[in-house]
Design a protein around this motif. Structure first.
Motif, short mmCIF file in Angstrom:
data_model
loop_
_atom_site.label_atom_id
_atom_site.label_comp_id
_atom_site.label_asym_id
_atom_site.label_seq_id
_atom_site.Cartn_x
_atom_site.Cartn_y
_atom_site.Cartn_z
N ASP A 109 0.84 -1.21 0.00
CA ASP A 109 0.00 0.00 0.00
C ASP A 109 0.86 1.25 0.00
O ASP A 109 0.57 2.22 -0.70
N GLU A 110 1.93 1.23 0.80
CA GLU A 110 2.81 2.39 0.87
C GLU A 110 3.54 2.61 -0.45
O GLU A 110 3.71 3.75 -0.89
N LYS A 113 1.14 4.24 -2.83
CA LYS A 113 1.00 5.67 -2.56
C LYS A 113 2.20 6.45 -3.09
O LYS A 113 2.07 7.55 -3.63
N LEU A 114 3.39 5.86 -2.92
CA LEU A 114 4.60 6.51 -3.43
C LEU A 114 4.54 6.65 -4.95
O LEU A 114 4.92 7.68 -5.50
N GLU A 116 1.89 6.84 -6.80
CA GLU A 116 0.92 7.89 -7.13
C GLU A 116 1.53 9.28 -6.95
O GLU A 116 1.33 10.16 -7.79
N MET A 117 2.29 9.45 -5.87
CA MET A 117 2.92 10.75 -5.63
C MET A 117 3.96 11.07 -6.70
O MET A 117 4.09 12.21 -7.13
#
Length: 137
Positions: A109-110, A113-114, A116-117
């Protein structure tokens, strides 16, 4: 002639009212006594001898001790109580952040998110690789 005046007990309801009032005042005083003892132990500005002196005064002469304590140190009681509540809330918040951060989401999940950023342009390639290594290690 006997001029005795029975104020409360000529009227049973008034007697019950006075009894209830005295019980209420006694409970209020006991509550105040415990608040003062807690305030004594909570206050970091007092030395051990000063705390002992106040505690002996409040225990040996309870009514006078409580009233003198409230007159002398009553202004700071609310401030110390608010400071104690604020520190407790801060500790709870830190504990929640620590436990939620450590066991919250999976590394997948992390990483998502990375990614996506990075795709949104918030992270450079170098920052993305550093954060990715940190998550995977």
């Amino acid at each position: 002639m006997n001029n005795t005046v029975y104020l409360a007990y000529d009227y049973p309801v008034l007697g019950a009212f006075w009894t209830a009032m005295w019980v209420f005042l006694w409970v209020l005083w006991i509550f105040l006594l415990f608040r003062i003892i807690a305030d004594l132990f909570r206050d970091d500005s007092l030395s051990g001898w000063a705390k002992t002196g106040w505690l002996v005064f409040v225990v040996l002469l309870p009514f006078l001790g409580v009233f003198v304590y409230v007159c002398v140190r009553g202004a700071g009681m609310g401030r110390r109580e608010a400071q104690h509540a604020k520190s407790q809330q801060h500790e709870v918040d830190e504990y929640i952040r620590k436990t939620a951060g450590s066991g919250g989401g999976s590394s997948a999940d992390e990483l998502a998110k990375l990614a996506e950023m990075k795709s949104a342009g918030h992270l450079s390639e170098e920052e993305f690789q550093q954060a990715k290594q940190k998550i995977l290690s």
